[in-house]
Scaffold this motif. Sequence first.
Motif, PDB file in Angstrom:
ATOM      1  N   GLY A   1      15.287   0.537  26.073  1.00 44.03           N
ATOM      2  CA  GLY A   1      13.943  -0.003  26.078  1.00 44.03           C
ATOM      3  C   GLY A   1      13.132   0.904  25.176  1.00 44.03           C
ATOM      4  O   GLY A   1      13.039   2.104  25.421  1.00 44.03           O
TER       5      GLY A   1
ATOM      6  N   ARG B   1      21.011   7.532  22.696  1.00 45.29           N
ATOM      7  CA  ARG B   1      21.293   7.293  24.119  1.00 45.29           C
ATOM      8  C   ARG B   1      22.080   5.999  24.310  1.00 45.29           C
ATOM      9  O   ARG B   1      22.946   5.911  25.189  1.00 45.29           O
TER      10      ARG B   1
ATOM     11  N   LYS C   1      22.523   4.298  30.565  1.00 45.31           N
ATOM     12  CA  LYS C   1      21.510   3.269  30.837  1.00 45.31           C
ATOM     13  C   LYS C   1      22.267   1.943  30.862  1.00 45.31           C
ATOM     14  O   LYS C   1      22.230   1.141  29.921  1.00 45.31           O
TER      15      LYS C   1
ATOM     16  N   TYR D   1      21.014  -1.255  37.315  1.00 42.17           N
ATOM     17  CA  TYR D   1      19.694  -1.850  37.577  1.00 42.17           C
ATOM     18  C   TYR D   1      19.699  -2.831  38.741  1.00 42.17           C
ATOM     19  O   TYR D   1      18.649  -3.323  39.151  1.00 42.17           O
TER      20      TYR D   1
ATOM     21  N   GLU E   1      12.936   8.549  41.421  1.00 41.65           N
ATOM     22  CA  GLU E   1      12.131   7.893  40.380  1.00 41.65           C
ATOM     23  C   GLU E   1      11.787   6.486  40.839  1.00 41.65           C
ATOM     24  O   GLU E   1      12.242   6.030  41.882  1.00 41.65           O
ATOM     25  N   SER E   2      10.983   5.787  40.035  1.00 40.69           N
ATOM     26  CA  SER E   2      10.667   4.394  40.373  1.00 40.69           C
ATOM     27  C   SER E   2      11.793   3.523  39.810  1.00 40.69           C
ATOM     28  O   SER E   2      12.792   4.032  39.311  1.00 40.69           O
ATOM     29  N   THR E   3      11.636   2.213  39.865  1.00 36.48           N
ATOM     30  CA  THR E   3      12.729   1.333  39.439  1.00 36.48           C
ATOM     31  C   THR E   3      12.871   1.250  37.923  1.00 36.48           C
ATOM     32  O   THR E   3      13.846   0.691  37.431  1.00 36.48           O
ATOM     33  N   GLY E   4      11.901   1.822  37.170  1.00 39.12           N
ATOM     34  CA  GLY E   4      12.024   1.779  35.713  1.00 39.12           C
ATOM     35  C   GLY E   4      11.284   2.900  35.016  1.00 39.12           C
ATOM     36  O   GLY E   4      10.946   2.784  33.839  1.00 39.12           O
TER      37      GLY E   4
ATOM     38  N   LEU F   1      18.100   8.797  34.918  1.00 41.81           N
ATOM     39  CA  LEU F   1      17.827   9.003  33.494  1.00 41.81           C
ATOM     40  C   LEU F   1      16.834  10.128  33.255  1.00 41.81           C
ATOM     41  O   LEU F   1      15.811  10.221  33.925  1.00 41.81           O
TER      42      LEU F   1
ATOM     43  N   SER G   1      14.265  10.834  31.369  1.00 42.11           N
ATOM     44  CA  SER G   1      13.326  10.032  30.577  1.00 42.11           C
ATOM     45  C   SER G   1      12.856  10.718  29.288  1.00 42.11           C
ATOM     46  O   SER G   1      12.359  11.844  29.304  1.00 42.11           O
TER      47      SER G   1
ATOM     48  N   VAL H   1       6.140   7.854  34.280  1.00 44.99           N
ATOM     49  CA  VAL H   1       6.329   8.075  32.842  1.00 44.99           C
ATOM     50  C   VAL H   1       7.583   7.337  32.388  1.00 44.99           C
ATOM     51  O   VAL H   1       8.655   7.518  32.954  1.00 44.99           O
ATOM     52  N   GLY H   2       7.427   6.515  31.373  1.00 44.49           N
ATOM     53  CA  GLY H   2       8.561   5.766  30.834  1.00 44.49           C
ATOM     54  C   GLY H   2       8.110   5.024  29.602  1.00 44.49           C
ATOM     55  O   GLY H   2       6.907   4.891  29.359  1.00 44.49           O
TER      56      GLY H   2
HETATM   57  N1  PMP Z   1      14.269   5.522  34.692  1.00 46.41           N
HETATM   58  C1  PMP Z   1      14.659   4.242  34.602  1.00 46.41           C
HETATM   59  C2  PMP Z   1      15.444   3.642  35.720  1.00 46.41           C
HETATM   60  C3  PMP Z   1      14.310   3.489  33.471  1.00 46.41           C
HETATM   61  O1  PMP Z   1      14.695   2.205  33.368  1.00 46.41           O
HETATM   62  C4  PMP Z   1      13.538   4.087  32.452  1.00 46.41           C
HETATM   63  C5  PMP Z   1      13.156   3.298  31.238  1.00 46.41           C
HETATM   64  N2  PMP Z   1      14.174   3.384  30.256  1.00 46.41           N
HETATM   65  C6  PMP Z   1      13.146   5.414  32.600  1.00 46.41           C
HETATM   66  C7  PMP Z   1      13.531   6.106  33.728  1.00 46.41           C
HETATM   67  C8  PMP Z   1      12.294   6.072  31.570  1.00 46.41           C
HETATM   68  O2  PMP Z   1      13.062   6.431  30.491  1.00 46.41           O
HETATM   69  P1  PMP Z   1      12.461   6.544  29.024  1.00 46.41           P
HETATM   70  O3  PMP Z   1      11.223   7.335  29.096  1.00 46.41           O
HETATM   71  O4  PMP Z   1      13.544   7.268  28.300  1.00 46.41           O
HETATM   72  O5  PMP Z   1      12.217   5.165  28.547  1.00 46.41           O
END
Ligand code: PMP
Length: 292
Positions: A38, A55, A154, A159, A188-191, A211, A213, A249-250
């Motif tokens: 993403g 990645r 990832k 997911y 962490e949260s779901t994304g 991950l 991040s 943060v993502g």
């Molecule tokens: N954790 C999850 C589960 C994610 O899907 C994401 C988004 N890729 C992140 C963390 C944040 O990662 P990043 O900052 O590298 O996008």
Amino acid sequence: FDSRDGVIWYDGKFVDWKDAKVHVLTHALHYGSAVFEGERAYGGEVYKLREHSQRLIDSAEILGFKLPYGLEEIEAATNATLARSGLVDAYVRPIAWRGSETMGVSAPNNTIHMAIAVWEWPSYFSPAEKLKGIRLTWAPYRRPDPLTIPCKSKAAGLYMICTISKHAAEAQGYTDALMLDYRGYVAESTGANIVFVRDGELYTPQPDCFLDSITRQAVEAIAARHGIKVNRRHILPEELATFTEAFLVGTAAEVTPISEIGEYRFKPAAISELLMHAYLDEVQPKKVAAAE
Ligand code: PMP
């Protein structure tokens, strides 16, 4: 979503958005053998394209397959797809997966496919709106032990617990869910990853089973430049009572302040605001100063 106009980069060629399809006997659909990224483009440039592309390659390798394109080819394809989209601020989704030649858990010789799609994804909320904070509840699932799943990939399959957890949160009127890890620490949260604030310092869970991040690392670097100390360590859920601010943060979330996690309350304040703005500044392409 699959019937819009535009093109998707698919195995080295641009195909019409509507025609970018896979067969129902695709290995990835049955056994989760897909990896993705993403990314976000700001001002016509993908932020941290190199890190995300690397990645993607690493995620595939962890799942035991090699992408048919190298780092530079992936970067060039991403940039070409962004250019073809005509968008300057956009979300970018590369994905790679095992194809459909043989059906069964073992499919070492199935073709590895890759696609890149780009679409518009504006920040729906103004910074002022974001500072009100989002509401999170606890997720029904935990991030698994690194010996249970390949947690540094990832991978699409990982997911599954995120979608279940996010749907459960949304059904109760929350924006997202906060997951604990297999030991009971905050994960962490779901994304997105999560960061807390107490007495002017940042606290963030050690990313040892989820991950690491790219956005969180960028925000940590910004914090360091502002003299804000970052503590990366295990955090027990009870410790949330001692934090005053919290934010996600993502890539998609950017820096999103949080007002509530289950029974705990937070008040987005100076540090969330500073990092939110500094991050939005950081992601803008830097104009190289003209030589005198
Ligand atoms: N954790 C999850 C589960 C994610 O899907 C994401 C988004 N890729 C992140 C963390 C944040 O990662 P990043 O900052 O590298 O996008």
